[in-house]
Write a protein that holds these residues in place. Structure first.
Motif, PDB file in Angstrom:
ATOM      1  N   GLN A   1      37.371  34.049  33.515  1.00  0.00           N
ATOM      2  CA  GLN A   1      36.941  33.712  34.862  1.00  0.00           C
ATOM      3  C   GLN A   1      38.244  33.015  35.615  1.00  0.00           C
ATOM      4  O   GLN A   1      38.763  33.125  36.624  1.00  0.00           O
ATOM      5  N   ARG A   2      39.028  32.280  34.843  1.00  0.00           N
ATOM      6  CA  ARG A   2      40.123  31.540  35.406  1.00  0.00           C
ATOM      7  C   ARG A   2      41.370  32.369  35.494  1.00  0.00           C
ATOM      8  O   ARG A   2      41.988  32.138  36.573  1.00  0.00           O
ATOM      9  N   HIS A   3      41.397  33.322  34.720  1.00  0.00           N
ATOM     10  CA  HIS A   3      42.644  34.316  35.044  1.00  0.00           C
ATOM     11  C   HIS A   3      42.335  35.030  36.319  1.00  0.00           C
ATOM     12  O   HIS A   3      43.206  35.216  37.138  1.00  0.00           O
ATOM     13  N   LYS A   4      41.031  35.443  36.400  1.00  0.00           N
ATOM     14  CA  LYS A   4      40.670  36.170  37.613  1.00  0.00           C
ATOM     15  C   LYS A   4      40.831  35.352  38.797  1.00  0.00           C
ATOM     16  O   LYS A   4      41.226  35.933  39.898  1.00  0.00           O
ATOM     17  N   LEU A   5      40.531  34.105  38.777  1.00  0.00           N
ATOM     18  CA  LEU A   5      40.554  33.317  39.978  1.00  0.00           C
ATOM     19  C   LEU A   5      42.214  32.826  40.347  1.00  0.00           C
ATOM     20  O   LEU A   5      42.265  32.777  41.491  1.00  0.00           O
ATOM     21  N   ASP A   6      42.728  32.625  39.207  1.00  0.00           N
ATOM     22  CA  ASP A   6      44.100  32.543  39.663  1.00  0.00           C
ATOM     23  C   ASP A   6      44.938  33.447  40.133  1.00  0.00           C
ATOM     24  O   ASP A   6      45.516  33.299  41.244  1.00  0.00           O
ATOM     25  N   GLN A   7      44.444  34.883  39.810  1.00  0.00           N
ATOM     26  CA  GLN A   7      44.971  36.030  40.480  1.00  0.00           C
ATOM     27  C   GLN A   7      44.609  35.885  41.813  1.00  0.00           C
ATOM     28  O   GLN A   7      45.361  36.490  42.777  1.00  0.00           O
ATOM     29  N   ALA A   8      43.352  35.881  42.200  1.00  0.00           N
ATOM     30  CA  ALA A   8      42.902  35.941  43.511  1.00  0.00           C
ATOM     31  C   ALA A   8      43.523  34.652  44.278  1.00  0.00           C
ATOM     32  O   ALA A   8      43.731  34.988  45.395  1.00  0.00           O
ATOM     33  N   LEU A   9      43.841  33.580  43.681  1.00  0.00           N
ATOM     34  CA  LEU A   9      44.626  32.483  44.361  1.00  0.00           C
ATOM     35  C   LEU A   9      45.801  32.929  44.927  1.00  0.00           C
ATOM     36  O   LEU A   9      46.442  32.796  46.027  1.00  0.00           O
ATOM     37  N   ARG A  10      46.563  33.524  43.825  1.00  0.00           N
ATOM     38  CA  ARG A  10      48.018  34.059  44.105  1.00  0.00           C
ATOM     39  C   ARG A  10      48.012  35.078  45.319  1.00  0.00           C
ATOM     40  O   ARG A  10      48.739  34.995  46.204  1.00  0.00           O
ATOM     41  N   ARG A  11      46.992  35.919  45.325  1.00  0.00           N
ATOM     42  CA  ARG A  11      46.954  37.083  46.320  1.00  0.00           C
ATOM     43  C   ARG A  11      46.921  36.433  48.082  1.00  0.00           C
ATOM     44  O   ARG A  11      47.282  36.684  48.820  1.00  0.00           O
ATOM     45  N   ALA A  12      45.586  35.506  47.649  1.00  0.00           N
ATOM     46  CA  ALA A  12      45.368  34.681  48.894  1.00  0.00           C
ATOM     47  C   ALA A  12      46.811  34.041  49.696  1.00  0.00           C
ATOM     48  O   ALA A  12      46.886  33.962  50.889  1.00  0.00           O
ATOM     49  N   ARG A  13      47.543  33.579  48.597  1.00  0.00           N
ATOM     50  CA  ARG A  13      48.792  32.797  49.293  1.00  0.00           C
ATOM     51  C   ARG A  13      49.791  33.727  49.702  1.00  0.00           C
ATOM     52  O   ARG A  13      50.734  33.370  50.231  1.00  0.00           O
ATOM     53  N   GLU A  14      49.832  34.900  49.313  1.00  0.00           N
ATOM     54  CA  GLU A  14      50.998  36.000  49.696  1.00  0.00           C
ATOM     55  C   GLU A  14      51.029  36.072  51.130  1.00  0.00           C
ATOM     56  O   GLU A  14      49.783  36.376  51.751  1.00  0.00           O
TER      57      GLU A  14
END
Length: 213
Positions: A200-213
């Motif tokens: 879950q944390r891995h998915k959330l980390d990926q989502a957070l990076r995409r949101a910051r791009e």
């Protein structure tokens, strides 16, 4: 038919001992001897009329007198008076060797006196000896029964203690096993939770990076 009694004499410890018994074996048993004192030369049959008369009056009963003395045999004898005496004891022995006692009688007189015990008295003495033997056997049987009862009580107590220990050990092992199973289950749940969280944390980390791009 009761066996004719004879008088036997020995020296054990602080006492001379005498008994009227049907045989040497019976005398040894009454004295509580663990070896054959007759073969060792420290016990013998006696025809001393005084000793014979005393033992025949109490057949089967061990009579005593202080060792080395020439006094009468009795059921309760005092300890020798010269237990610690060195020089006095030696002098006493020297005097006794150099001067014969007045009670010493010729062997023939002793044998004649011994024969004066008639058949009726001998039968009476033999019956009394057998009675004393039965009393001793009954006492030994009573003691053995008491020891057997004590052994049975002790064995029962030991068996009860062992059973209680076994039961407590089984209960402990069952509880320890249950606790171990619970610990294993908790560890499995913890590992599963950690794995779920990692994903879950891995998915959330990926989502957070995409949101910051």
């Amino acid at each position: 038919m009761a066996k004719k009694l004879k008088t036997y004499q020995t020296s054990l410890g602080f006492y001379d001992q005498a008994i009227a018994a049907p045989s040497m074996k019976a005398a040894l048993a009454a004295w509580g001897a663990s070896s054959n004192l007759f073969h060792q030369g420290v016990a013998r049959e006696t025809d001393d009329p005084d000793v014979v008369a005393a033992t025949m009056a109490k057949p089967g009963v061990v009579l005593r007198r202080p060792v080395g003395s020439d006094g009468p045999f009795t059921e309760s004898a005092e300890l020798p008076t010269d237990l610690g005496g060195g020089e006095s004891k030696t002098k006493s022995k020297t005097r006794s060797k150099s001067k014969p006692t007045s009670k010493k009688r010729p062997a023939r007189t002793a044998r004649n006196a011994s024969r004066e015990i008639d058949d009726a008295a001998a039968r009476k003495a033999a019956a009394a000896f057998e009675k004393e033997e039965r009393r001793r056997e009954a006492a030994r049987a009573k003691e053995e029964a008491a020891r057997a009862k004590e052994r049975a009580r002790r064995d029962k107590a030991v068996a009860a203690a062992e059973a209680a220990l076994d039961k407590a050990t089984r209960e402990h092992e069952a509880k320890a096993g249950a606790i171990e199973a619970e610990r294993a289950a908790l560890e499995a749940r913890a590992e599963a939770e950690q794995e779920r969280w990692d994903k879950q944390r891995h998915k959330l980390d990926q989502a957070l990076r995409r949101a910051r791009e």
